[in-house]
Design a protein around this motif. Structure first.
Motif, PDB file in Angstrom:
ATOM      1  N   LEU A  13     -58.595 -29.591  -1.992  1.00 30.62           N
ATOM      2  CA  LEU A  13     -59.896 -29.822  -2.228  1.00 30.62           C
ATOM      3  C   LEU A  13     -60.221 -29.314  -0.993  1.00 30.62           C
ATOM      4  O   LEU A  13     -61.167 -28.608  -0.259  1.00 30.62           O
ATOM      5  N   ALA A  14     -59.666 -30.426   0.117  1.00 36.16           N
ATOM      6  CA  ALA A  14     -60.216 -30.118   1.600  1.00 36.16           C
ATOM      7  C   ALA A  14     -60.038 -28.885   2.221  1.00 36.16           C
ATOM      8  O   ALA A  14     -60.822 -28.626   3.565  1.00 36.16           O
ATOM      9  N   GLU A  15     -58.800 -28.342   1.441  1.00 32.20           N
ATOM     10  CA  GLU A  15     -58.422 -26.652   1.857  1.00 32.20           C
ATOM     11  C   GLU A  15     -58.656 -25.766   1.269  1.00 32.20           C
ATOM     12  O   GLU A  15     -58.649 -24.439   1.987  1.00 32.20           O
ATOM     13  N   HIS A  16     -60.362 -25.421   0.314  1.00 37.34           N
ATOM     14  CA  HIS A  16     -60.336 -24.992  -0.585  1.00 37.34           C
ATOM     15  C   HIS A  16     -59.899 -24.367  -1.489  1.00 37.34           C
ATOM     16  O   HIS A  16     -59.609 -22.595  -1.154  1.00 37.34           O
ATOM     17  N   LYS A  17     -58.644 -25.333  -1.920  1.00 38.64           N
ATOM     18  CA  LYS A  17     -57.437 -24.759  -2.584  1.00 38.64           C
ATOM     19  C   LYS A  17     -57.899 -24.849  -4.322  1.00 38.64           C
ATOM     20  O   LYS A  17     -58.769 -25.857  -4.685  1.00 38.64           O
ATOM     21  N   GLU A  18     -57.894 -24.216  -4.734  1.00 35.29           N
ATOM     22  CA  GLU A  18     -57.712 -24.707  -6.401  1.00 35.29           C
ATOM     23  C   GLU A  18     -57.575 -25.975  -7.581  1.00 35.29           C
ATOM     24  O   GLU A  18     -56.098 -25.921  -7.621  1.00 35.29           O
ATOM     25  N   SER A  19     -57.648 -27.256  -7.821  1.00 31.94           N
ATOM     26  CA  SER A  19     -57.136 -28.169  -8.312  1.00 31.94           C
ATOM     27  C   SER A  19     -58.104 -28.964  -9.096  1.00 31.94           C
ATOM     28  O   SER A  19     -58.958 -28.452  -8.889  1.00 31.94           O
ATOM     29  N   THR A  20     -57.006 -29.209 -10.693  1.00 30.60           N
ATOM     30  CA  THR A  20     -58.323 -30.018 -11.444  1.00 30.60           C
ATOM     31  C   THR A  20     -56.147 -30.832 -11.696  1.00 30.60           C
ATOM     32  O   THR A  20     -55.640 -30.981 -11.496  1.00 30.60           O
ATOM     33  N   ILE A  21     -57.352 -32.150 -11.670  1.00 33.59           N
ATOM     34  CA  ILE A  21     -56.758 -33.568 -11.992  1.00 33.59           C
ATOM     35  C   ILE A  21     -57.156 -33.874 -13.088  1.00 33.59           C
ATOM     36  O   ILE A  21     -58.579 -34.431 -13.430  1.00 33.59           O
ATOM     37  N   TYR A  22     -55.948 -34.585 -13.891  1.00 30.41           N
ATOM     38  CA  TYR A  22     -56.566 -35.525 -15.204  1.00 30.41           C
ATOM     39  C   TYR A  22     -55.832 -36.907 -14.969  1.00 30.41           C
ATOM     40  O   TYR A  22     -54.315 -37.063 -15.363  1.00 30.41           O
ATOM     41  N   LYS A  23     -56.715 -38.451 -15.145  1.00 32.38           N
ATOM     42  CA  LYS A  23     -55.913 -39.237 -14.581  1.00 32.38           C
ATOM     43  C   LYS A  23     -56.036 -39.985 -16.403  1.00 32.38           C
ATOM     44  O   LYS A  23     -56.279 -39.188 -17.677  1.00 32.38           O
ATOM     45  N   ILE A  24     -54.101 -40.326 -17.252  1.00 31.91           N
ATOM     46  CA  ILE A  24     -54.349 -40.838 -18.467  1.00 31.91           C
ATOM     47  C   ILE A  24     -53.872 -41.816 -18.358  1.00 31.91           C
ATOM     48  O   ILE A  24     -53.557 -42.601 -18.197  1.00 31.91           O
ATOM     49  N   MET A  25     -54.935 -42.359 -18.662  1.00 29.00           N
ATOM     50  CA  MET A  25     -54.978 -43.409 -19.116  1.00 29.00           C
ATOM     51  C   MET A  25     -54.353 -44.925 -20.342  1.00 29.00           C
ATOM     52  O   MET A  25     -54.117 -43.818 -20.440  1.00 29.00           O
ATOM     53  N   GLY A  26     -53.828 -45.762 -19.345  1.00 31.42           N
ATOM     54  CA  GLY A  26     -53.328 -46.952 -19.913  1.00 31.42           C
ATOM     55  C   GLY A  26     -51.604 -46.062 -19.741  1.00 31.42           C
ATOM     56  O   GLY A  26     -50.613 -47.098 -20.365  1.00 31.42           O
ATOM     57  N   GLN A  27     -51.240 -44.985 -19.641  1.00 26.10           N
ATOM     58  CA  GLN A  27     -49.909 -44.344 -20.160  1.00 26.10           C
ATOM     59  C   GLN A  27     -49.138 -44.587 -18.113  1.00 26.10           C
ATOM     60  O   GLN A  27     -49.357 -44.582 -17.452  1.00 26.10           O
ATOM     61  N   ASP A  28     -47.872 -45.127 -18.460  1.00 27.32           N
ATOM     62  CA  ASP A  28     -47.041 -45.315 -17.458  1.00 27.32           C
ATOM     63  C   ASP A  28     -46.517 -43.983 -16.765  1.00 27.32           C
ATOM     64  O   ASP A  28     -46.812 -43.087 -17.326  1.00 27.32           O
ATOM     65  N   HIS A  29     -45.220 -44.020 -16.646  1.00 27.41           N
ATOM     66  CA  HIS A  29     -44.466 -42.779 -15.531  1.00 27.41           C
ATOM     67  C   HIS A  29     -43.706 -42.554 -16.989  1.00 27.41           C
ATOM     68  O   HIS A  29     -43.469 -43.237 -17.479  1.00 27.41           O
ATOM     69  N   CYS A  30     -43.972 -41.036 -17.297  1.00 31.70           N
ATOM     70  CA  CYS A  30     -44.055 -40.189 -18.312  1.00 31.70           C
ATOM     71  C   CYS A  30     -44.540 -40.607 -19.219  1.00 31.70           C
ATOM     72  O   CYS A  30     -45.157 -41.528 -19.414  1.00 31.70           O
ATOM     73  N   GLY A  31     -43.293 -40.544 -20.703  1.00 31.99           N
ATOM     74  CA  GLY A  31     -44.015 -41.239 -21.912  1.00 31.99           C
ATOM     75  C   GLY A  31     -44.472 -40.544 -22.813  1.00 31.99           C
ATOM     76  O   GLY A  31     -45.381 -39.010 -22.287  1.00 31.99           O
ATOM     77  N   PRO A  32     -45.027 -40.532 -24.148  1.00 27.27           N
ATOM     78  CA  PRO A  32     -45.727 -39.332 -24.532  1.00 27.27           C
ATOM     79  C   PRO A  32     -46.959 -38.727 -24.227  1.00 27.27           C
ATOM     80  O   PRO A  32     -47.765 -38.126 -25.234  1.00 27.27           O
ATOM     81  N   GLY A  33     -48.073 -39.837 -23.802  1.00 23.00           N
ATOM     82  CA  GLY A  33     -49.364 -39.558 -23.030  1.00 23.00           C
ATOM     83  C   GLY A  33     -49.478 -38.177 -23.083  1.00 23.00           C
ATOM     84  O   GLY A  33     -50.457 -37.134 -23.160  1.00 23.00           O
ATOM     85  N   PHE A  34     -48.098 -37.858 -22.012  1.00 23.14           N
ATOM     86  CA  PHE A  34     -48.052 -36.414 -20.816  1.00 23.14           C
ATOM     87  C   PHE A  34     -48.384 -35.226 -22.300  1.00 23.14           C
ATOM     88  O   PHE A  34     -48.055 -34.064 -22.067  1.00 23.14           O
ATOM     89  N   TRP A  35     -47.887 -35.797 -23.862  1.00 23.72           N
ATOM     90  CA  TRP A  35     -47.348 -34.108 -24.393  1.00 23.72           C
ATOM     91  C   TRP A  35     -48.157 -34.548 -26.221  1.00 23.72           C
ATOM     92  O   TRP A  35     -47.570 -34.046 -26.753  1.00 23.72           O
ATOM     93  N   GLN A  36     -49.047 -34.828 -25.393  1.00 24.51           N
ATOM     94  CA  GLN A  36     -49.773 -35.172 -26.632  1.00 24.51           C
ATOM     95  C   GLN A  36     -50.650 -33.611 -26.737  1.00 24.51           C
ATOM     96  O   GLN A  36     -50.565 -33.012 -25.829  1.00 24.51           O
ATOM     97  N   ASP A  37     -51.483 -33.049 -28.038  1.00 21.64           N
ATOM     98  CA  ASP A  37     -51.789 -31.656 -28.193  1.00 21.64           C
ATOM     99  C   ASP A  37     -53.001 -31.521 -26.837  1.00 21.64           C
ATOM    100  O   ASP A  37     -53.222 -30.578 -26.927  1.00 21.64           O
ATOM    101  N   GLU A  38     -53.606 -32.964 -26.878  1.00 18.70           N
ATOM    102  CA  GLU A  38     -54.699 -31.910 -26.042  1.00 18.70           C
ATOM    103  C   GLU A  38     -53.894 -31.551 -24.267  1.00 18.70           C
ATOM    104  O   GLU A  38     -54.993 -30.979 -23.711  1.00 18.70           O
ATOM    105  N   VAL A  39     -53.498 -32.504 -24.492  1.00 16.89           N
ATOM    106  CA  VAL A  39     -52.389 -31.996 -23.288  1.00 16.89           C
ATOM    107  C   VAL A  39     -51.738 -30.624 -22.991  1.00 16.89           C
ATOM    108  O   VAL A  39     -52.467 -30.078 -22.060  1.00 16.89           O
TER     109      VAL A  39
END
Length: 307
Positions: free
Chosen positions: A266-292
């Motif tokens: 963002l500081a260098e005026h590039k396009e970035s979008t970030i999502y924090k998946i609450m309660g999710q550890d490294h890897c795991g099913p939260g990253f593969w849910q339909d919403e993601v």
């Protein structure tokens, strides 16, 4: 006896035979099933063939339709990858009409940074060179990696055209990508221990130490900085859009690594979008849910080139 003939699918006669108790299901020809093509060699390095694994919709194979390609880099702590690890999960995207190319890179135990970046750049060029054979739309190639695979994907996608991170293989073709999906990737590898984590990333036998040549990171920060994603992000560089997903309870790669990346972009005026998946550890099913998966599909659609 009926003599065999050369039939196209359209010419072949529909069976009119009826048998007792027969049930009928209508074939919906817009439904894709996913097939896997394994062990495609894309380059030889140090006497070893590096390979691609393809996931593709069945109708692409049958009807020669060109589709966007997603180059997936499986995380492994920069050492030997388990290329099959996310085949089931990645099939969800392939089913939506993408060709997924899972790429093998050299282990940092045998070839330290930037070997892994060189390999992914080479794979992208190979895919463009062979786009017709693998039914790939060469105008629409994306990068996606998880963990160390995300780190490699980010540097690969950000540094298109940077010769010191590249090779001459398939040099007639571009390594540019339309966008990058980052699943919990390390970014500033010199600051991995600046937030709570379960590992010491400063010692020579840590994943980061192995990446830079089995060296103590605190004593060889110059080498570590060359593998720091943030150092390649500048306002003058043409950087593809990036979408980031990271768990709030990641014990391996701190969430702060993704936050630093997002803030730098963002500081260098590039396009970035970030999502924090609450309660999710490294890897795991939260990253593969339909919403993601739907968010990633939307990201690809948004940045598709339509010619």
């Amino acid at each position: 006896m009926v003599e065999p003939e050369e039939y196209s699918y359209e010419e072949f006669p529909e069976s009119s035979t009826v048998t007792r108790g027969m049930n009928v299901i209508k074939f919906e020809d817009d439904i894709a099933s996913v097939v896997c093509k394994r062990y495609v060699n894309y380059v030889e390095r140090d006497g070893k063939q590096l390979k691609l694994q393809f996931l593709m919709p069945y109708y692409t194979v049958e009807h020669m339709e060109k589709l966007p390609c997603v180059v997936f880099v499986q995380g492994s702590g920069w050492i030997k990858q388990k290329l099959y690890l996310n085949i089931g999960n990645l099939s969800k995207l392939a089913d939506k009409g993408y060709i997924i190319a899972i790429v093998q890179y050299r282990s940092a135990e045998d070839a330290p940074f930037p070997a892994q970046v060189q390999d992914i750049k080479t794979a992208i060029r190979f895919l463009r060179q062979n786009a017709s054979e693998y039914k790939i739309d060469p105008n629409n190639i994306f990068l996606w990696g998880d963990s160390s695979g995300a780190h490699v994907s980010l540097i690969t996608g950000i540094t298109s055209g940077v010769t010191e991170l590249d090779t001459d293989d398939y040099s007639d073709y571009s390594d540019k990508v339309n966008g990058i999906v980052d699943f919990y990737g390390p970014t500033d590898i010199t600051k991995m221990n600046d937030a709570p984590t379960t590992a010491d990333y400063t010692v020579a036998d840590s994943p980061v130490g192995i990446l830079i040549g089995k060296l103590d990171v605190t004593k060889h920060e110059d080498k570590a900085q060359k593998a720091n994603v943030l150092n390649y992000i500048t306002m003058g560089r043409n950087i593809p859009p990036i979408i980031i997903f990271h768990g709030s309870k990641d014990r391996i790669v701190p969430f702060e690594q993704s936050a630093m990346l997002h803030e730098k972009l963002l500081a260098e005026h590039k396009e970035s979008t970030i999502y924090k998946i609450m309660g999710q550890d490294h890897c795991g099913p939260g990253f593969w849910q339909d919403e993601v998966i739907d968010l990633i599909d939307d990201f690809f659609e948004k940045h598709m080139k339509r010619i």
